[in-house]
Design a protein around this motif. Structure first.
Motif, PDB file in Angstrom:
ATOM      1  N   ALA A  33     -23.794  15.023  22.257  1.00 34.01           N
ATOM      2  CA  ALA A  33     -24.490  16.194  22.790  1.00 34.01           C
ATOM      3  C   ALA A  33     -25.892  16.296  22.210  1.00 34.01           C
ATOM      4  O   ALA A  33     -26.855  16.585  22.935  1.00 34.01           O
ATOM      5  CB  ALA A  33     -23.693  17.462  22.480  1.00 34.01           C
ATOM      6  N   ALA A  34     -26.043  16.036  20.909  1.00 39.54           N
ATOM      7  CA  ALA A  34     -27.359  16.097  20.267  1.00 39.54           C
ATOM      8  C   ALA A  34     -28.295  15.058  20.872  1.00 39.54           C
ATOM      9  O   ALA A  34     -29.474  15.344  21.137  1.00 39.54           O
ATOM     10  CB  ALA A  34     -27.215  15.880  18.763  1.00 39.54           C
ATOM     11  N   ALA A  35     -27.791  13.849  21.102  1.00 40.49           N
ATOM     12  CA  ALA A  35     -28.614  12.800  21.709  1.00 40.49           C
ATOM     13  C   ALA A  35     -29.057  13.205  23.108  1.00 40.49           C
ATOM     14  O   ALA A  35     -30.207  12.942  23.515  1.00 40.49           O
ATOM     15  CB  ALA A  35     -27.844  11.485  21.753  1.00 40.49           C
ATOM     16  N   ALA A  36     -28.167  13.856  23.857  1.00 41.86           N
ATOM     17  CA  ALA A  36     -28.510  14.309  25.206  1.00 41.86           C
ATOM     18  C   ALA A  36     -29.581  15.393  25.163  1.00 41.86           C
ATOM     19  O   ALA A  36     -30.508  15.406  25.999  1.00 41.86           O
ATOM     20  CB  ALA A  36     -27.261  14.827  25.914  1.00 41.86           C
ATOM     21  N   LEU A  37     -29.503  16.308  24.203  1.00 39.25           N
ATOM     22  CA  LEU A  37     -30.501  17.371  24.066  1.00 39.25           C
ATOM     23  C   LEU A  37     -31.872  16.790  23.740  1.00 39.25           C
ATOM     24  O   LEU A  37     -32.887  17.184  24.326  1.00 39.25           O
ATOM     25  CB  LEU A  37     -30.067  18.358  22.981  1.00 39.25           C
ATOM     26  CG  LEU A  37     -28.772  19.138  23.218  1.00 39.25           C
ATOM     27  CD1 LEU A  37     -28.449  20.017  22.019  1.00 39.25           C
ATOM     28  CD2 LEU A  37     -28.866  19.982  24.478  1.00 39.25           C
ATOM     29  N   ILE A  38     -31.918  15.859  22.801  1.00 38.49           N
ATOM     30  CA  ILE A  38     -33.190  15.245  22.406  1.00 38.49           C
ATOM     31  C   ILE A  38     -33.784  14.455  23.566  1.00 38.49           C
ATOM     32  O   ILE A  38     -34.984  14.547  23.853  1.00 38.49           O
ATOM     33  CB  ILE A  38     -32.986  14.339  21.178  1.00 38.49           C
ATOM     34  CG1 ILE A  38     -32.590  15.177  19.960  1.00 38.49           C
ATOM     35  CG2 ILE A  38     -34.255  13.548  20.879  1.00 38.49           C
ATOM     36  CD1 ILE A  38     -32.203  14.355  18.742  1.00 38.49           C
ATOM     37  N   ALA A  39     -32.943  13.683  24.253  1.00 32.53           N
ATOM     38  CA  ALA A  39     -33.425  12.876  25.372  1.00 32.53           C
ATOM     39  C   ALA A  39     -33.935  13.757  26.506  1.00 32.53           C
ATOM     40  O   ALA A  39     -34.956  13.436  27.140  1.00 32.53           O
ATOM     41  CB  ALA A  39     -32.299  11.967  25.878  1.00 32.53           C
ATOM     42  N   SER A  40     -33.272  14.869  26.762  1.00 30.19           N
ATOM     43  CA  SER A  40     -33.683  15.771  27.834  1.00 30.19           C
ATOM     44  C   SER A  40     -35.031  16.411  27.528  1.00 30.19           C
ATOM     45  O   SER A  40     -35.901  16.515  28.398  1.00 30.19           O
ATOM     46  CB  SER A  40     -32.633  16.861  28.047  1.00 30.19           C
ATOM     47  OG  SER A  40     -31.417  16.299  28.478  1.00 30.19           O
ATOM     48  N   ASP A 213     -30.124   5.788  29.061  1.00 28.57           N
ATOM     49  CA  ASP A 213     -30.741   4.714  28.278  1.00 28.57           C
ATOM     50  C   ASP A 213     -31.439   5.276  27.040  1.00 28.57           C
ATOM     51  O   ASP A 213     -31.390   4.683  25.950  1.00 28.57           O
ATOM     52  CB  ASP A 213     -31.756   3.946  29.131  1.00 28.57           C
ATOM     53  CG  ASP A 213     -31.083   3.090  30.198  1.00 28.57           C
ATOM     54  OD1 ASP A 213     -29.870   2.851  30.087  1.00 28.57           O
ATOM     55  OD2 ASP A 213     -31.788   2.674  31.142  1.00 28.57           O
ATOM     56  N   GLU A 214     -32.101   6.438  27.203  1.00 29.30           N
ATOM     57  CA  GLU A 214     -32.773   7.060  26.070  1.00 29.30           C
ATOM     58  C   GLU A 214     -31.754   7.587  25.060  1.00 29.30           C
ATOM     59  O   GLU A 214     -31.957   7.477  23.841  1.00 29.30           O
ATOM     60  CB  GLU A 214     -33.666   8.202  26.560  1.00 29.30           C
ATOM     61  CG  GLU A 214     -34.429   8.949  25.475  1.00 29.30           C
ATOM     62  CD  GLU A 214     -35.437   8.098  24.718  1.00 29.30           C
ATOM     63  OE1 GLU A 214     -35.986   8.588  23.714  1.00 29.30           O
ATOM     64  OE2 GLU A 214     -35.685   6.941  25.128  1.00 29.30           O
ATOM     65  N   MET A 215     -30.659   8.131  25.540  1.00 30.91           N
ATOM     66  CA  MET A 215     -29.586   8.572  24.641  1.00 30.91           C
ATOM     67  C   MET A 215     -29.070   7.403  23.810  1.00 30.91           C
ATOM     68  O   MET A 215     -28.876   7.528  22.600  1.00 30.91           O
ATOM     69  CB  MET A 215     -28.432   9.174  25.440  1.00 30.91           C
ATOM     70  CG  MET A 215     -28.647  10.572  25.960  1.00 30.91           C
ATOM     71  SD  MET A 215     -27.212  11.142  26.931  1.00 30.91           S
ATOM     72  CE  MET A 215     -25.894  10.976  25.724  1.00 30.91           C
TER      73      MET A 215
END
Length: 224
Positions: A33-40, A213-215
């Motif tokens: 979830a943290a990776a998704a937030l940062i990538a978004s 890919d960014e995640m």
């Protein structure tokens, strides 16, 4: 309709990520979830000091807390959900944010919030069903991302070879109402193989592939 992109990693990278989660005492779901937030946040191309608010829905299996307790293989959908919002700015540290996500979920769970949030989420779902044109593309979003508290551990079964099954994913539809990206986190044969489901045409495959890919890059760069 719902479409699927897979977040896959090899056994070595998966082991490193899981070991890092164990050392940090957080669950894989919080890290994803943290990776998704940062990538978004980074995908918007906005200044690092600009704050954005995102929602994370974490689904939890309620079978162990029922009376009588149900086993994990008891047929049916027994998940409840907790909704938490997070303020994100550019340059967030992956593990600091993952700990915030994990802490907010744990606190909410301890406060029995999973018994209250379902009413709000069900209300949103009902409104989406009653008013299919309420939002662009007839899609109402409950959150940016949804994850499951505990990932699925799946190992190859000889029966798969017998029946000729070469590959499969486990997921559910999110196009009517749900998150922008639903992560069905799975470890299959020691490798991460998570189905990431998104609503189309609200989001394009190209847009979501860039996000996944960014995640992946964030996860690999952030773990040692």
């Amino acid at each position: 309709m719902s479409r699927v992109i897979r977040l896959q990693m090899n056994a070595e990278d998966t082991c490193r990520i899981l070991s890092s989660c164990e050392r940090q005492e957080i669950k894989l779901s919080a890290l994803l979830a943290a990776a998704a937030l940062i990538a978004s946040h980074s995908s918007k191309g906005i200044p690092d000091d600009h704050w954005e608010k995102y929602a994370v829905v974490t689904l939890m299996d309620c079978r162990p807390i029922l009376d009588p307790v149900l086993s994990s293989d008891h047929a049916g959908f027994y998940h409840s959900a907790i909704l938490n919002t997070h303020d994100i700015k550019g340059g967030e540290d992956l593990w600091d944010l993952a700990k915030r996500v994990h802490s907010s979920f744990t606190t909410s769970k301890n406060n029995k919030k999973h018994f209250y949030d379902m009413a709000d989420l069900n209300f949103l779902m009902c409104k989406a069903i009653e008013n299919p044109g309420l939002t662009p593309s007839g899609s109402l979003r409950t959150s940016l991302v949804s994850v499951f508290e505990d990932c699925v551990i799946d190992d190859s079964n000889k029966l798969h070879q017998v029946i000729g099954l070469e590959d499969f994913v486990g997921c559910a539809s999110v196009h009517g109402v749900g998150p922008s990206i639903a992560i069905f986190d799975t470890i299959r044969d020691g490798k991460m193989d998570s189905a990431c489901v998104f609503p189309f045409p609200l989001h394009s495959r190209e847009q979501m592939q860039e996000l996944i890919d960014e995640m992946k890059r964030i996860l690999l760069d952030g773990t040692t």
